[in-house]
Design an enzyme around this catalytic site. Structure first.
Site, PDB file in Angstrom:
ATOM      1  N   LYS A  46       0.862  -1.194   0.000  1.00 54.66           N
ATOM      2  CA  LYS A  46       0.000   0.000   0.000  1.00 54.66           C
ATOM      3  C   LYS A  46       0.891   1.233   0.000  1.00 54.66           C
ATOM      4  O   LYS A  46       1.385   1.682   1.027  1.00 54.66           O
ATOM      5  CB  LYS A  46      -0.945   0.032   1.206  1.00 54.66           C
ATOM      6  CG  LYS A  46      -2.161   0.853   0.834  1.00 54.66           C
ATOM      7  CD  LYS A  46      -2.692   1.827   1.822  1.00 54.66           C
ATOM      8  CE  LYS A  46      -1.917   2.929   2.366  1.00 54.66           C
ATOM      9  NZ  LYS A  46      -1.808   4.124   1.520  1.00 54.66           N
ATOM     10  N   GLU A 105      10.029   1.527  10.046  1.00 59.82           N
ATOM     11  CA  GLU A 105      11.090   2.434   9.563  1.00 59.82           C
ATOM     12  C   GLU A 105      10.493   3.835   9.635  1.00 59.82           C
ATOM     13  O   GLU A 105       9.691   4.217   8.780  1.00 59.82           O
ATOM     14  CB  GLU A 105      11.452   2.114   8.103  1.00 59.82           C
ATOM     15  CG  GLU A 105      12.151   0.799   7.885  1.00 59.82           C
ATOM     16  CD  GLU A 105      13.608   0.808   8.303  1.00 59.82           C
ATOM     17  OE1 GLU A 105      14.081   1.841   8.814  1.00 59.82           O
ATOM     18  OE2 GLU A 105      14.255  -0.228   8.126  1.00 59.82           O
ATOM     19  N   CYS A 132      14.260  10.637   5.177  1.00 55.79           N
ATOM     20  CA  CYS A 132      14.219  10.260   6.596  1.00 55.79           C
ATOM     21  C   CYS A 132      15.568  10.475   7.268  1.00 55.79           C
ATOM     22  O   CYS A 132      15.635  10.756   8.450  1.00 55.79           O
ATOM     23  CB  CYS A 132      13.741   8.821   6.745  1.00 55.79           C
ATOM     24  SG  CYS A 132      14.663   7.672   5.733  1.00 55.79           S
ATOM     25  N   GLU A 144      10.634  16.445  13.472  1.00 54.47           N
ATOM     26  CA  GLU A 144      11.082  16.178  12.109  1.00 54.47           C
ATOM     27  C   GLU A 144      10.499  17.271  11.205  1.00 54.47           C
ATOM     28  O   GLU A 144       9.322  17.596  11.296  1.00 54.47           O
ATOM     29  CB  GLU A 144      10.563  14.817  11.657  1.00 54.47           C
ATOM     30  CG  GLU A 144      11.142  14.406  10.333  1.00 54.47           C
ATOM     31  CD  GLU A 144      10.741  13.000   9.926  1.00 54.47           C
ATOM     32  OE1 GLU A 144       9.605  12.596  10.219  1.00 54.47           O
ATOM     33  OE2 GLU A 144      11.576  12.333   9.299  1.00 54.47           O
TER      34      GLU A 144
HETATM   35  P1  NAD Z   1       2.566   8.731   7.003  1.00 52.42           P
HETATM   36  O1  NAD Z   1       2.889   8.015   8.264  1.00 52.42           O
HETATM   37  O2  NAD Z   1       1.579   9.827   7.036  1.00 52.42           O
HETATM   38  O3  NAD Z   1       2.021   7.701   5.909  1.00 52.42           O
HETATM   39  C1  NAD Z   1       2.775   6.582   5.522  1.00 52.42           C
HETATM   40  C2  NAD Z   1       1.830   5.537   4.971  1.00 52.42           C
HETATM   41  O4  NAD Z   1       0.957   5.085   6.009  1.00 52.42           O
HETATM   42  C3  NAD Z   1       0.936   6.012   3.827  1.00 52.42           C
HETATM   43  O5  NAD Z   1       0.860   4.994   2.863  1.00 52.42           O
HETATM   44  C4  NAD Z   1      -0.410   6.197   4.521  1.00 52.42           C
HETATM   45  O6  NAD Z   1      -1.516   6.061   3.648  1.00 52.42           O
HETATM   46  C5  NAD Z   1      -0.372   5.056   5.524  1.00 52.42           C
HETATM   47  N1  NAD Z   1      -1.281   5.191   6.660  1.00 52.42           N
HETATM   48  C6  NAD Z   1      -1.667   6.331   7.284  1.00 52.42           C
HETATM   49  N2  NAD Z   1      -2.516   6.031   8.309  1.00 52.42           N
HETATM   50  C7  NAD Z   1      -2.653   4.690   8.325  1.00 52.42           C
HETATM   51  C8  NAD Z   1      -3.392   3.785   9.133  1.00 52.42           C
HETATM   52  N3  NAD Z   1      -4.156   4.204  10.145  1.00 52.42           N
HETATM   53  N4  NAD Z   1      -3.319   2.456   8.871  1.00 52.42           N
HETATM   54  C9  NAD Z   1      -2.545   2.015   7.857  1.00 52.42           C
HETATM   55  N5  NAD Z   1      -1.834   2.820   7.047  1.00 52.42           N
HETATM   56  C10 NAD Z   1      -1.873   4.147   7.281  1.00 52.42           C
HETATM   57  O7  NAD Z   1       3.976   9.224   6.429  1.00 52.42           O
HETATM   58  P2  NAD Z   1       4.225  10.163   5.176  1.00 52.42           P
HETATM   59  O8  NAD Z   1       3.823  11.547   5.551  1.00 52.42           O
HETATM   60  O9  NAD Z   1       3.640   9.530   3.968  1.00 52.42           O
HETATM   61  O10 NAD Z   1       5.819  10.072   5.033  1.00 52.42           O
HETATM   62  C11 NAD Z   1       6.707  10.852   5.742  1.00 52.42           C
HETATM   63  C12 NAD Z   1       7.284  10.090   6.916  1.00 52.42           C
HETATM   64  O11 NAD Z   1       7.915   8.887   6.479  1.00 52.42           O
HETATM   65  C13 NAD Z   1       8.368  10.867   7.630  1.00 52.42           C
HETATM   66  O12 NAD Z   1       8.196  10.768   9.018  1.00 52.42           O
HETATM   67  C14 NAD Z   1       9.650  10.145   7.214  1.00 52.42           C
HETATM   68  O13 NAD Z   1      10.714  10.291   8.076  1.00 52.42           O
HETATM   69  C15 NAD Z   1       9.179   8.745   7.130  1.00 52.42           C
HETATM   70  N6  NAD Z   1      10.114   7.917   6.334  1.00 52.42           N
HETATM   71  C16 NAD Z   1      10.919   6.995   6.984  1.00 52.42           C
HETATM   72  C17 NAD Z   1      11.848   6.246   6.273  1.00 52.42           C
HETATM   73  C18 NAD Z   1      12.740   5.243   6.962  1.00 52.42           C
HETATM   74  O14 NAD Z   1      13.259   4.373   6.303  1.00 52.42           O
HETATM   75  N7  NAD Z   1      12.971   5.321   8.244  1.00 52.42           N
HETATM   76  C19 NAD Z   1      11.945   6.407   4.894  1.00 52.42           C
HETATM   77  C20 NAD Z   1      11.125   7.336   4.271  1.00 52.42           C
HETATM   78  C21 NAD Z   1      10.205   8.090   5.008  1.00 52.42           C
END
Ligand code: NAD
Length: 512
Positions: free
Chosen positions: A193, A268, A302, A403
C-alpha cells in the site's frame, strides 16, 4: 535526455501510464490486472504546479480481500519453484527495470515532484535491489545444530506467507523496491500500500516485475487511504507481518493494530539526525556534505541531516559557507535537468515546514539563508521552499526536536566532544548521524556513542541495499536492506529428526 512537461503534467502522465501500464486508467493492481477502487475519489496533485492531474478511487476492504486471496495462491506457486529459478526471475526484474528506467524516472518526477536527476538515481537503485536479492534466493541457508542427543537438528528460514508493506510519499518507487525485493526473495507474497499521494510508480513497477516473469498476484498494489485500505490490509487474516515506512505517529497506530492480531512489525520511521563538524575537519568537504545531507530531495528524506552541530571555533565560518551555497542552489521545476531542489510534495507538508521555520525565528533563530517559499516561474502554485539555513538554534527549540522534512538546516553550536554527543542524543529519534573530523580516534568514539542506526564518518547519505538500515529510539525497529533485512521476511523453524535405532528410549515408555 530532457523532457517537456506541459501544464500540470496530465498528458505526460497519461502517455507514461499507457506505455508502462498499458492503460491510462488508474486503480489498484490485483492479480495482474488493474482494478478500479470502490471507495472515495482521491486526487493526485502535481507538487510543482499545485494542480490535480489524475483522480482515482480508494481500493477499500473488498479489493484488499481479493488481493489477499490472489497473494495466498501466488505465494504457493512461488514457494514451489526452486530457489535458483526464483533468483533467475528476480535478476530479470532488474533487467526489465533498467529497460524502463527513463520512463519510470519521468513518471516519478512528475507525480512525486522529485528532480529528474534524483529519480534516475533512485530507479537505478531499485534495479540494484532486485539484482542483489536475486543472488540471495539460493543462499538462504539454515544451520545444523550439534544437539547433545541422537537427533539431527536443523533450521529452515521460511517465508511468512503474505506480508503487508505500507510506504510513504517521499521516495515511492525506491521504498517499494526496497521492501518488495527482500520479501519475494524470502518466498513471500506482498500486499503493497503506497502513499495515496504517490501511488503511480509502485503500481507500474509491479507490472514490470510480472513482465519479467514474477507470477501475477505475488505482488499486489492496493491503492488508497491509510485508514481504509491500509487498515483493511493489516486486519486481513492473510497478512502475517507488516512492514511500515512512514511517520512515528502512524507507525504507533500500525504497531498497535498488528499487536491486536499478534503479528510482527518492522517500523522504519522518521529522524532528526545530527551532522557534526569538528574544527579539525576538512571544511570544504564538510560544507558540501552538510548541503547534500539536507537539501537533496528538498530535505524530504528520513536520514536528512537536519541538525548541523558545529564546533564553536568554526561555527560562523560554516554557517556563512553553507548559507552562501544554499542561496545559490538551483531550485526549480523537477523536470528541468539543472534542478537540484524541487518542491515539497504536498500542501500539508509545505505548511508544516513553514510553520517550524516561523516558530524558530520567533524563538530567536537567525535566518542565514532562505526562510520562505520560493517563487518559481511555471510553478507559481507549487510547493517550493527556499533552501534555508537557521543559525543560533538551540537544541530544545521545536525546529530542532520535530522532524521537519523540508530543505531546512538548523545549525547548533557546541564546545567539546561530550557536548556534541549529548546534543546529538538529545532527540527522541535515532535514525542516522555523521561526524566530520580528521581525528580517527574521535571518529570511532562518536560512531560508538551517537544513538543512530546508521552513522557516517566524513560522509553523509551513503546507503546501499547491501547494508542494514533502520532506527534506534522512535525512529523504529527492525532492519531493512542487506542480510538482516532479508531475515525480517523469514521465520525460523527448528526441525528435530530422531536418528537413534531405538527411538522410543528417550520418552521413558516401553513398547507393549
Ligand atoms: P505517514 O505516516 O503519514 O504515511 C505513511 C503511509 O501510512 C501512507 O501509505 C499512509 O496512507 C499510511 N497510513 C496512514 N494512516 C494509516 C493507518 N491508520 N493504517 C494504515 N496505514 C496508514 O507518512 P508520510 O507523511 O507519507 O511520510 C513521511 C514520513 O515517512 C516521515 O516521518 C519520514 O521520516 C518517514 N520515512 C521513513 C523512512 C525510513 O526508512 N525510516 C523512509 C522514508 C520516510
Amino acid at each position: 535526455m530532457s523532457f517537456i512537461v506541459e501544464g500540470n503534467g496530465e498528458q505526460q502522465v497519461e502517455l507514461l501510464l499507457n506505455e508502462l501500464l498499458g492503460t491510462s486508467e488508474f486503480g489498484s493492481w490485483i492479480d495482474g490486472e488493474l482494478v478500479t477502487g470502490k471507495g472515495d475519489d482521491i486526487e493526485l496533485i502535481n507538487p510543482a504546479t499545485g494542480q490535480t492531474f489524475l483522480i482515482y478511487r480508494d481500493a477499500g476492504k473488498d479489493i484488499v480481500a481479493d488481493a489477499a486471496a490472489a497473494a495466498i495462491n501466488a505465494q504457493k506457486l512461488w514457494w514451489s519453484m526452486t530457489a535458483s529459478v526464483r533468483g533467475q526471475l528476480m535478476w530479470k526484474c532488474g533487467m526489465k527495470i533498467r529497460e524502463a528506467a527513463e520512463s519510470l524516472a519521468r513518471l516519478e518526477c512528475i507525480s512525486a515532484g522529485k528532480p529528474i536527476r534524483d529519480c534516475r538515481v533512485e530507479v537505478a537503485k531499485v534495479a540494484e535491489m532486485f539484482e542483489y536479492y536475486a543472488g540471495w534466493c539460493d543462499k538462504i541457508m539454515g544451520q545444523v545444530i550439534p544437539v547433545p542427543t541422537t537427533h539431527l537438528n536443523y533450521t529452515r528460514h521460511e517465508p511468512y506467507g503474505v506480508v503487508t508493506q505500507i510506504t510513504p510519499w517521499n521516495a515511492p518507487i525506491f521504498t517499494g523496491g526496497w521492501q518488495i525485493a527482500p520479501a519475494i526473495c524470502a518466498g513471500n507474497a506482498v500486499l503493497l500500500k503506497p502513499s495515496e499521494l504517490t501511488p503511480l510508480s509502485s503500481t507500474v513497477l509491479v507490472k514490470i516485475l510480472e513482465q519479467a516473469g514474477i507470477p501475477r498476484g505475488l505482488v499486489n498494489v492496493i491503492n488508497g487511504l491509510g485508514h481504509t485500505t491500509g487498515t483493511a490490509a493489516i486486519a486481513n487474516p492473510a497478512t502475517k507481518k507488516v512492514v511500515f515506512v512512514g511517520s512515528p505517529q502512524t507507525g504507533a497506530l500500525i504497531a498497535s493494530a498488528a499487536a491486536q492480531r499478534v503479528i510482527p512489525c518492522v517500523l522504519e520511521l522518521g529522524g532528526k539526525s545530527a551532522n557534526i563538524i569538528f574544527p579539525d575537519a576538512d571544511l570544504d568537504r564538510a560544507v558540501v556534505g552538510a548541503q547534500a545531507a539536507v537539501f537533496s530531495a528538498a530535505g524530504q528524506s528520513c536520514v536528512s541531516g537536519a541538525r548541523l552541530l558545529v564546533h564553536r571555533n568554526v561555527y560562523q565560518e560554516v554557517v556563512d559557507r553553507v548559507a552562501s551555497a544554499a542561496s545559490r542552489l538551483p531550485v526549480g521545476l523537477p523536470w528541468q535537468e539543472g534542478t537540484m531542489v524541487g518542491p515539497i510534495n504536498n500542501q500539508k507538508q509545505f505548511n508544516h515546514v513553514h510553520s517550524l521555520v516561523s516558530d524558530s525565528i520567533a524563538e530567536g533563530a537567525i535566518v542565514a539563508a532562505g526562510g520562505k517559499p520560493s517563487e518559481i516561474f511555471g510553478g507559481e502554485n507549487g510547493y517550493f521552499y527556499q533552501p534555508t539555513v537557521l543559525a543560533n538554534v538551540k537544541n530544545n527549540m521545536r525546529v530542532a526536536q520535530e522532524e521537519i522534512f523540508g530543505p531546512v538546516v538548523s545549525v547548533i553550536s557546541f564546545d567539546d566532544e561530550e557536548e556534541a554527543v549529548a546534543l546529538a542524543n538529545d532527540s527522541r529519534f535515532g535514525l542516522a548521524g555523521a561526524v566530520w573530523t580528521a581525528d580517527v580516534g574521535r571518529a570511532h568514539r562518536m560512531a560508538a556513542q551517537v544513538n543512530a542506526g546508521t552513522f557516517w564518518v566524513n560522509s553523509y547519505k551513503a546507503i546501499n541495499v547491501m547494508s542494514p538500515f533502520g532506527g534506534f529510539g522512535e525512529s523504529g525497529y527492525g532492519r531493512s536492506s542487506g542480510y538482516e533485512g532479508l531475515l525480517e521476511y523469514t521465520q525460523t523453524k527448528s526441525v528435530w529428526v530422531e536418528t537413534a535405532k531405538d527411538s522410543a528410549i528417550q520418552f521413558g515408555y516401553s513398547i507393549q
